[in-house]
Design an enzyme around this catalytic site. Structure first.
Site, PDB file in Angstrom:
ATOM      1  N   HIS A 194      -9.983   7.349 -11.431  1.00 54.40           N
ATOM      2  CA  HIS A 194      -9.730   8.592 -12.165  1.00 54.40           C
ATOM      3  C   HIS A 194      -8.236   8.803 -12.415  1.00 54.40           C
ATOM      4  O   HIS A 194      -7.852   9.829 -12.980  1.00 54.40           O
ATOM      5  CB  HIS A 194     -10.258   9.788 -11.368  1.00 54.40           C
ATOM      6  CG  HIS A 194     -11.753   9.864 -11.277  1.00 54.40           C
ATOM      7  ND1 HIS A 194     -12.575   9.866 -12.379  1.00 54.40           N
ATOM      8  CD2 HIS A 194     -12.578   9.954 -10.197  1.00 54.40           C
ATOM      9  CE1 HIS A 194     -13.841   9.957 -11.987  1.00 54.40           C
ATOM     10  NE2 HIS A 194     -13.864  10.003 -10.677  1.00 54.40           N
ATOM     11  N   ARG A 252     -14.109  13.227 -22.748  1.00 55.35           N
ATOM     12  CA  ARG A 252     -15.052  14.263 -23.183  1.00 55.35           C
ATOM     13  C   ARG A 252     -14.237  15.419 -23.726  1.00 55.35           C
ATOM     14  O   ARG A 252     -13.075  15.601 -23.346  1.00 55.35           O
ATOM     15  CB  ARG A 252     -15.869  14.715 -21.968  1.00 55.35           C
ATOM     16  CG  ARG A 252     -17.003  15.675 -22.228  1.00 55.35           C
ATOM     17  CD  ARG A 252     -17.667  16.030 -20.902  1.00 55.35           C
ATOM     18  NE  ARG A 252     -18.948  16.698 -21.069  1.00 55.35           N
ATOM     19  CZ  ARG A 252     -19.722  17.091 -20.064  1.00 55.35           C
ATOM     20  NH1 ARG A 252     -19.315  16.890 -18.821  1.00 55.35           N
ATOM     21  NH2 ARG A 252     -20.873  17.697 -20.295  1.00 55.35           N
ATOM     22  N   SER A 282     -17.997  21.711 -16.809  1.00 53.19           N
ATOM     23  CA  SER A 282     -18.630  20.775 -15.893  1.00 53.19           C
ATOM     24  C   SER A 282     -17.833  20.658 -14.589  1.00 53.19           C
ATOM     25  O   SER A 282     -18.400  20.592 -13.494  1.00 53.19           O
ATOM     26  CB  SER A 282     -18.768  19.403 -16.550  1.00 53.19           C
ATOM     27  OG  SER A 282     -19.471  18.505 -15.715  1.00 53.19           O
ATOM     28  N   TYR A 342     -17.621  10.754 -24.736  1.00 50.44           N
ATOM     29  CA  TYR A 342     -18.906  11.191 -24.175  1.00 50.44           C
ATOM     30  C   TYR A 342     -19.837  11.634 -25.302  1.00 50.44           C
ATOM     31  O   TYR A 342     -21.028  11.299 -25.316  1.00 50.44           O
ATOM     32  CB  TYR A 342     -18.599  12.345 -23.227  1.00 50.44           C
ATOM     33  CG  TYR A 342     -19.773  12.956 -22.518  1.00 50.44           C
ATOM     34  CD1 TYR A 342     -20.162  12.494 -21.264  1.00 50.44           C
ATOM     35  CD2 TYR A 342     -20.468  14.026 -23.070  1.00 50.44           C
ATOM     36  CE1 TYR A 342     -21.220  13.084 -20.583  1.00 50.44           C
ATOM     37  CE2 TYR A 342     -21.526  14.622 -22.398  1.00 50.44           C
ATOM     38  CZ  TYR A 342     -21.900  14.144 -21.161  1.00 50.44           C
ATOM     39  OH  TYR A 342     -22.942  14.734 -20.497  1.00 50.44           O
ATOM     40  N   ARG A 400     -25.877  17.712 -13.801  1.00 46.55           N
ATOM     41  CA  ARG A 400     -26.208  19.114 -14.032  1.00 46.55           C
ATOM     42  C   ARG A 400     -26.968  19.251 -15.354  1.00 46.55           C
ATOM     43  O   ARG A 400     -28.174  19.199 -15.392  1.00 46.55           O
ATOM     44  CB  ARG A 400     -24.938  19.974 -14.015  1.00 46.55           C
ATOM     45  CG  ARG A 400     -25.209  21.477 -13.938  1.00 46.55           C
ATOM     46  CD  ARG A 400     -23.910  22.255 -13.854  1.00 46.55           C
ATOM     47  NE  ARG A 400     -23.123  22.170 -15.066  1.00 46.55           N
ATOM     48  CZ  ARG A 400     -23.212  23.020 -16.079  1.00 46.55           C
ATOM     49  NH1 ARG A 400     -24.047  24.042 -16.008  1.00 46.55           N
ATOM     50  NH2 ARG A 400     -22.458  22.872 -17.147  1.00 46.55           N
ATOM     51  N   LYS A 401     -26.245  19.377 -16.479  1.00 48.44           N
ATOM     52  CA  LYS A 401     -26.906  19.518 -17.776  1.00 48.44           C
ATOM     53  C   LYS A 401     -26.735  18.293 -18.669  1.00 48.44           C
ATOM     54  O   LYS A 401     -27.635  17.898 -19.380  1.00 48.44           O
ATOM     55  CB  LYS A 401     -26.379  20.752 -18.513  1.00 48.44           C
ATOM     56  CG  LYS A 401     -26.855  22.083 -17.925  1.00 48.44           C
ATOM     57  CD  LYS A 401     -26.450  23.234 -18.835  1.00 48.44           C
ATOM     58  CE  LYS A 401     -27.037  24.549 -18.342  1.00 48.44           C
ATOM     59  NZ  LYS A 401     -26.677  25.679 -19.242  1.00 48.44           N
ATOM     60  N   GLY A 402     -25.527  17.751 -18.688  1.00 53.27           N
ATOM     61  CA  GLY A 402     -25.298  16.541 -19.452  1.00 53.27           C
ATOM     62  C   GLY A 402     -25.282  16.694 -20.953  1.00 53.27           C
ATOM     63  O   GLY A 402     -25.370  15.713 -21.687  1.00 53.27           O
TER      64      GLY A 402
END
Length: 301
Positions: free
Chosen positions: A117, A139, A147, A202, A258-260
């Site tokens: 990272h 992203r 997020s 993303y 989570r949601k993506g």
């Protein structure tokens, strides 16, 4: 059986976090915050000495930009291209590896798949000297912020925020783990024309996963049949990975997945916050190739 992505030792460290004070969960190294349970200063010193080889695969991302998703996709691509079935060695996050683990990693045969990272300046110099190919996933900054906020508050190894507003303020100032999103973006923009660096987004992967898989495979000179591409795509949707997350990521599955989706920022940002981030984007990335790749007007307006 799905390959386990999160080593048990990391889960054990998550348990230790329950007894930690919030102020002890992060430490600063060279001006950047890192999780104290997973990183140590000696890890970074060992990273500096790590020797990459040309056919290594390195995945890089700012947190919550699709890193776990792409690590899964990369392992699937590599296994398929080399005729393996879940045999790829454990994906290694460089800054989480202590000196002994990095030494053991150095002894592994190719093709090694690693991730980090950190910003380019903190990646071991050998990756650039050996012209190792690096895949970077970004992203849009608004969905990344949302997020990241939820990741902080669900991850037992990180200090929770008592409000979205407080998190947003620190996100904008770079006072979060791994620092400023925009510092990372500006740093990688300088490498965008390199033959050994490929930047994907993303949102593009969400929109056309099959095409994204093909592009990544070509970048690493890995050959896949159409059938293999389709199989990898089916196994790599957010839904498919979330459904298997307990098996692949243990207790961290609920933290990571989570949601993506795209656009959840609209449920969190105030109008003022949205404008503040718009201004920051203009200052840092307007007119750049990375800025164009992020399709900010489409995903952040």
């Amino acid at each position: 059986m799905a390959q386990r992505a999160i080593p048990k030792e990391i889960e054990e460290k998550m348990q230790k976090a329950k007894d930690m004070k919030p102020e002890d969960m992060l430490f600063t190294y060279k001006g950047v915050l890192y999780p104290s349970l997973l990183c140590k200063p000696e890890n970074f010193k060992a990273m500096e000495r790590f020797e990459a080889i040309e056919d290594d695969i390195l995945l890089v991302a700012y947190p919550k930009c699709g890193f776990n998703w792409m690590s899964h996709v990369l392992k699937k691509i590599s296994d398929a291209a080399h005729g393996k079935r879940g045999e790829t060695a454990q994906f290694t996050l460089l800054e989480f590896a202590d000196p002994e683990k990095l030494q053991n990693l150095s002894k592994l045969p190719s093709q090694r798949i690693m991730g980090t990272h950190v910003q380019p300046k903190d990646i071991p110099a050998s990756f650039f000297e050996k012209k190792t190919k690096v895949l970077v996933i970004f992203r849009n900054p608004k969905d990344t912020a949302v997020s990241y906020f939820h990741f902080y508050n669900k991850n037992p190894a990180l200090p929770a925020f008592d409000s979205w507003d407080k998190f947003f303020s620190q996100y904008m100032s770079g006072e979060v783990m791994l620092g400023s999103y925009f510092d990372h973006a500006v740093a990688w923009e300088k490498h965008i024309d390199s033959d050994t660096v490929k930047i994907i987004t993303y949102e593009d992967m969400i929109e056309n996963l099959t095409e994204g898989i093909q592009q990544v495979a070509r970048f690493f000179s890995l050959t896949l049949s159409d059938e293999q591409v389709q199989a990898i795509a089916q196994e790599s949707t957010f839904e498919a990975m979330k459904n298997k997350s307990k098996e692949t990521h243990g207790q961290m599955g609920n933290v990571i997945f989570r949601k993506g989706g795209v656009g959840d920022w609209k449920n969190h940002f105030s109008e003022e916050q949205s404008k503040e981030l718009d201004t920051k984007f203009e200052q840092c990335l307007a007119g750049t190739k990375l800025g164009a790749k992020l399709k900010y007007e489409v995903h952040c307006k």
